[in-house]
Enzyme design. Structure first.
Site, PDB file in Angstrom:
ATOM      1  CG  HIS A 460      -2.110  -0.791   1.125  1.00 41.34           C
ATOM      2  ND1 HIS A 460      -2.765  -1.349   2.154  1.00 41.34           N
ATOM      3  CD2 HIS A 460      -2.418  -1.423   0.016  1.00 41.34           C
ATOM      4  CE1 HIS A 460      -3.834  -2.281   1.696  1.00 41.34           C
ATOM      5  NE2 HIS A 460      -3.606  -2.246   0.397  1.00 41.34           N
ATOM      6  CD  GLU A 697     -15.859  -2.967 -24.411  1.00 36.71           C
ATOM      7  OE1 GLU A 697     -15.313  -2.878 -23.141  1.00 36.71           O
ATOM      8  OE2 GLU A 697     -17.155  -2.852 -24.347  1.00 36.71           O
ATOM      9  CG  ASP A 721     -13.261  -6.062 -21.773  1.00 38.54           C
ATOM     10  OD1 ASP A 721     -12.665  -6.833 -21.092  1.00 38.54           O
ATOM     11  OD2 ASP A 721     -13.869  -5.289 -21.292  1.00 38.54           O
ATOM     12  CB  CYS A 768     -11.820   5.095 -24.263  1.00 40.60           C
ATOM     13  SG  CYS A 768     -12.764   3.453 -24.458  1.00 40.60           S
TER      14      CYS A 768
END
Length: 845
Positions: A460, A697, A721, A768
């Site tokens: 983290h 996609e 995708d 995108c």
């Protein structure tokens, strides 16, 4: 009154009687929990609607389960989303197993507080074993007083009745599942499992490798050492055990949307001699956050406690610890920044750990044995850290650092010592291992860089360092802690080096490089609001991918030409009910208002597959990414899509709103949505229509790009995708993720095919997906025919600057060459060569 066949269910509140379908929550309204009725209460006491036995009172006291003498089992639930109040404003007046009379008070609650802080006061009254009983209204809908007949409950003759003496807590369900979370059941997935389990009354446990842990305990779940693809058993005990089991199986088998594949080895074991070159003053580590820095070394030590002699008063120390934990919970809650997703997720996990019964029980047990609050808390945390570190799982070992962060935060509160160290500005801070709260404090102090002897690149702290742009190395080894402080060093996090003996020339080089990078960003930022036009006059729109108004404001500051993708999922996730139409409109309009005069492309909800909604239970699927997701979900649940389309049609000005449809695989899906938009607009008296585009996609969409372009106003390629579907590799698979590269020649051919087909129909094509944000791919995408790139907001100036150095004819020649190569690696090498030969040095990232 009741007998074995029939019982009268009396009103537990005074108020308005509603049909269950009118409850403002799809889980209750859709009958997922069972059949029943609801009341909008006017009084602040829940009464027993019949004589019977209390099965259990919810931990948060917002609900009671009762079993009537005829065997019917009921959930009496006060309000909607009241579990989120964590018991505040509720008082339980009965206990588990207690016998109650009809009309006896069960719960008392603060009516005003619950009304203000919950979604609704409407209270569902649910028959949980409805397969054995029939319900008949005893009165029409409308007002009712406490004790008046509400329902007639009658046993179904052919069903076997439950014995009044049976113990409903013995009702159980169990199932096996493989854990799909990347890296296994570490902190965030464990917190998700805990959150899921807390929605149900049943007690739930996970069983693995001969051990078990309650779902109440995040640290207990992590302590099982469950890795990705390990098979675990889920056991649920309680009246709603079946539905709880299904929810937990789904939570374990479905990675969170924001999970990223973990590296095979995320924590570096002790550094060998080949990593330490003290003669030349070089320590090598793992890059957690790239960058260059130089400055004086500063050591940040952890808190150490003096010996505890014991003999403390337990009641007093319990109170001290309780108050300290409450203060830290409040501090952590204020750290939750929902505009910065990674930071928010980290501290939400910390909040769950602060409520962990395993830690709290251990601490309070130590207090009962005479230890101080500080020593008891420290001992409990360090014991759990040791469990995680000895599991042999690098990712879980890293997560022990989150526990150490909580140890430190609570100790600072208990000891009254603020972590207010005088760190020199620009210093290179060294430590054995820092915590997330340390990192945020150091960022505020303006440190130059961070080096840790331990830790890992997926911790983290590493995530936060990258998000804050602070150079950071981890796993430098124990030799780091022996280095003399207050001397100037050079941190080259780009190449994993801490240089302990830099000469004046090297320090000057570091400063020169930092200055050059800063000036380059400044130049790019100064020209960010200018159009991105190639050397031969072709305009390329550089838009931004956003998920909130804050993202859109950042995009506007960075010169984005619009929003190329607004992910609407942010409105639907991390909540127990769907957003209303007005909530959606407000969120969408705020993004449009943040980008004045610029187009905003809004993608309809894209869930399913690896993105699940707790209030929208979907059937379990063997391969979710090939199942009910994207526009297919809109077809299966048209009311969700209709609500979203209505909200989008109310945006003003509608001309700046463009709607984008995800996961389109055939023309009929597009035509159906366009027809639905026309119908909804006509119903609302709206004559204007927004532009409608489709995501490319899946390979079928690329192959049908020409036909889709006949009915769509634009096409937008989702390379993330499209890569996994074309290459048949799950992009969330830890072993394959590195090979799912959108610069694969096969992907480039599909992009070229899409652009050519769209151009024939006079439509433009954008990208995108993540590939648009990769500066190495910019020239290739332009050469393939892409005319809009939607990137992360901070990268807008850099991508624009590179476009201005390009010539479309050179880009087209590059693209033709790339499509004839045989691997993504070859493509990337060719793109690097192109950048070196064609771009000016200041235009190369």
């Amino acid at each position: 009154m009741h007998n074995n066949k029939q019982m009268t269910f009396s009103a537990p509140f005074s108020g308005a009687v509603l049909e269950l379908s009118h409850v403002p929550d799809p889980v209750f309204a859709g009958g997922t929990m069972g059949v029943g009725i609801a009341i909008d209460p006017l009084d602040a006491v829940l009464h027993a609607p019949f004589a019977g036995v209390v099965i259990n009172v919810a931990r948060t006291r917002h609900a009671v389960n009762l079993r009537a003498d005829n065997g019917s089992e009921w959930l009496l639930h006060v309000g909607i989303d009241t579990v989120g109040l964590n018991g505040e404003g509720f008082e339980a007046l009965v206990k588990d197993g207690e016998r109650v009379k009809e009309g006896q008070p069960l719960l008392r609650f603060d009516l005003d507080k619950v009304a203000r802080e919950s979604r609704s006061l409407v209270s569902p009254l649910i028959l949980l074993n409805g397969d054995r009983y029939s319900l008949t209204p005893a009165r029409p809908a409308g007002p009712v007083n406490v004790g008046e007949p509400l329902l007639i409950v009658e046993g179904v003759a052919h069903e076997t009745q439950i014995s009044p003496n049976s113990d409903i807590r013995a009702k159980h369900a169990r199932g096996m599942i493989r854990v799909a979370h990347n890296g296994g059941l570490h902190a965030r997935p464990a917190a998700l499992v805990r959150q899921t389990a807390r929605q149900f009354a049943s007690h739930a446990e996970l069983h693995f490798a001969g051990a078990s842990a309650s779902t109440d305990s995040v640290t207990g779940l992590m302590g099982l050492g469950i890795a990705e693809q390990d098979e675990v058993e889920v056991v649920c005990l309680g009246h709603d055990s079946e539905v709880a089991l299904q929810a937990l199986l789904k939570a374990l088998s479905t990675p969170s949307p924001d999970e990223k594949p973990q590296a095979p080895v995320s924590r570096i074991t002790p550094v060998g001699n080949d990593e330490v070159d003290l003669e030349n003053g070089i320590l090598r580590g793992v890059t957690a956050s790239p960058g260059l820095a130089s400055g004086p070394l500063f050591r940040l030590d952890t808190i150490e406690l003096e010996e505890d002699r014991g003999g403390h008063r337990p009641e007093e120390q319990r109170q001290i610890l309780s108050e300290g934990l409450a203060q830290v919970r409040a501090d952590v809650s204020t750290s939750l920044d929902h505009q910065h997703h990674e930071q928010s997720a980290i501290f939400a996990t910390h909040l769950a750990m602060l409520e962990d019964p395993a830690l709290l029980d251990a601490a309070y047990d130590a207090i009962d044995q005479g230890q101080s609050a500080a020593h008891a808390w420290s001992q409990a945390v360090l014991a759990q850290c040791a469990v995680l570190e000895n599991l042999g799982n690098p990712l879980l070992a890293e997560r022990a650092n989150d526990l150490r962060d909580l140890r430190q935060r609570v100790l600072l509160t208990l000891l009254g010592d603020a972590r207010d160290v005088a760190v020199p500005s620009g210093a290179i801070v060294i430590a054995r291992e820092l915590t997330p709260s340390d990192l945020l404090m150091l960022v505020q102090r303006g440190v130059g860089g961070i080096c840790m002897a331990e830790g890992g690149a997926t911790s983290h702290v590493a995530i936060l360092a990258r998000s804050k742009g602070v150079p950071c190395l981890v796993a430098l080894g124990s030799a780091l802690l022996d280095v003399a402080i207050d001397k100037d060093v050079a941190l080259d996090a780009d190449n994993g080096r801490l240089e302990l003996k830099p000469d004046a020339a090297r320090l000057q080089d570091i400063q020169t490089l930092r200055t050059q990078r800063f000036e380059q960003r400044q130049r790019q930022q100064q020209q960010a609001h200018l159009p991105a036009q190639t050397q031969d006059g072709v305009g390329i729109e550089v838009a931004a991918n956003v998920a909130s108004r804050a993202d859109a404001e950042n995009a506007q500051l960075n010169g984005a030409d619009g929003v190329g993708l607004l992910r609407t999922e942010f409105l639907f996730v991390d909540r127990s009910t769907a957003p209303t139409e007005d909530e959606q409109l407000s969120a969408y309009q705020s993004v449009l208002d943040a980008m004045p005069e610029k187009p905003v492309i809004i993608r309809t909800i894209d869930v399913g597959g690896d993105k699940q909604l707790e209030y929208l239970p979907l059937p379990a699927e063997a391969n979710p990414v090939l199942g009910l997701r994207g526009i297919r979900l809109g077809q299966a649940r048209p009311e969700l899509l209709d609500q979203q389309l209505r909200a989008l049609l109310r945006i003003k000005p509608l001309a700046r709103c463009r709607i984008l449809l995800p996961m389109i695989s055939e023309v009929g899906e597009l035509r159906a949505v366009r027809a639905r938009i026309d119908a909804l607009a006509s119903e609302a008296g709206i004559s204007e229509r927004p532009e409608l585009g489709v995501m490319i996609e899946v390979p079928s969409a690329a192959l049908l790009a020409g036909q889709l372009a006949e009915h769509a106003d634009f096409l937008s390629i989702g390379t993330n995708d499209l890569s996994q579907y074309t290459l048949a590799m799950d992009r969330d698979h830890a072993g394959l993720a590195a090979r799912v590269d959108a610069l694969h020649p096969a992907l480039l051919r599909l992009i070229a095919m899409t652009c050519a087909a769209a151009q024939d129909k006079g439509r433009w094509v954008g990208v995108c997906g993540a590939l648009a944000s990769d500066p190495l791919a910019t020239a290739a995408l332009i050469g393939l025919g892409v005319r809009e790139l939607s990137v992360s907001p901070p990268q807008v100036p850099e991508i624009k600057a590179q476009i201005r150095e390009l010539d479309v004819r050179q880009c087209e020649a590059l693209a033709q060459h790339l499509m004839n190569l045989t691997s993504a690696e070859d493509v990337r090498d060719a793109c690097r060569t192109f950048q070196t030969q064609v771009l000016k040095p200041q235009a190369i990232a």
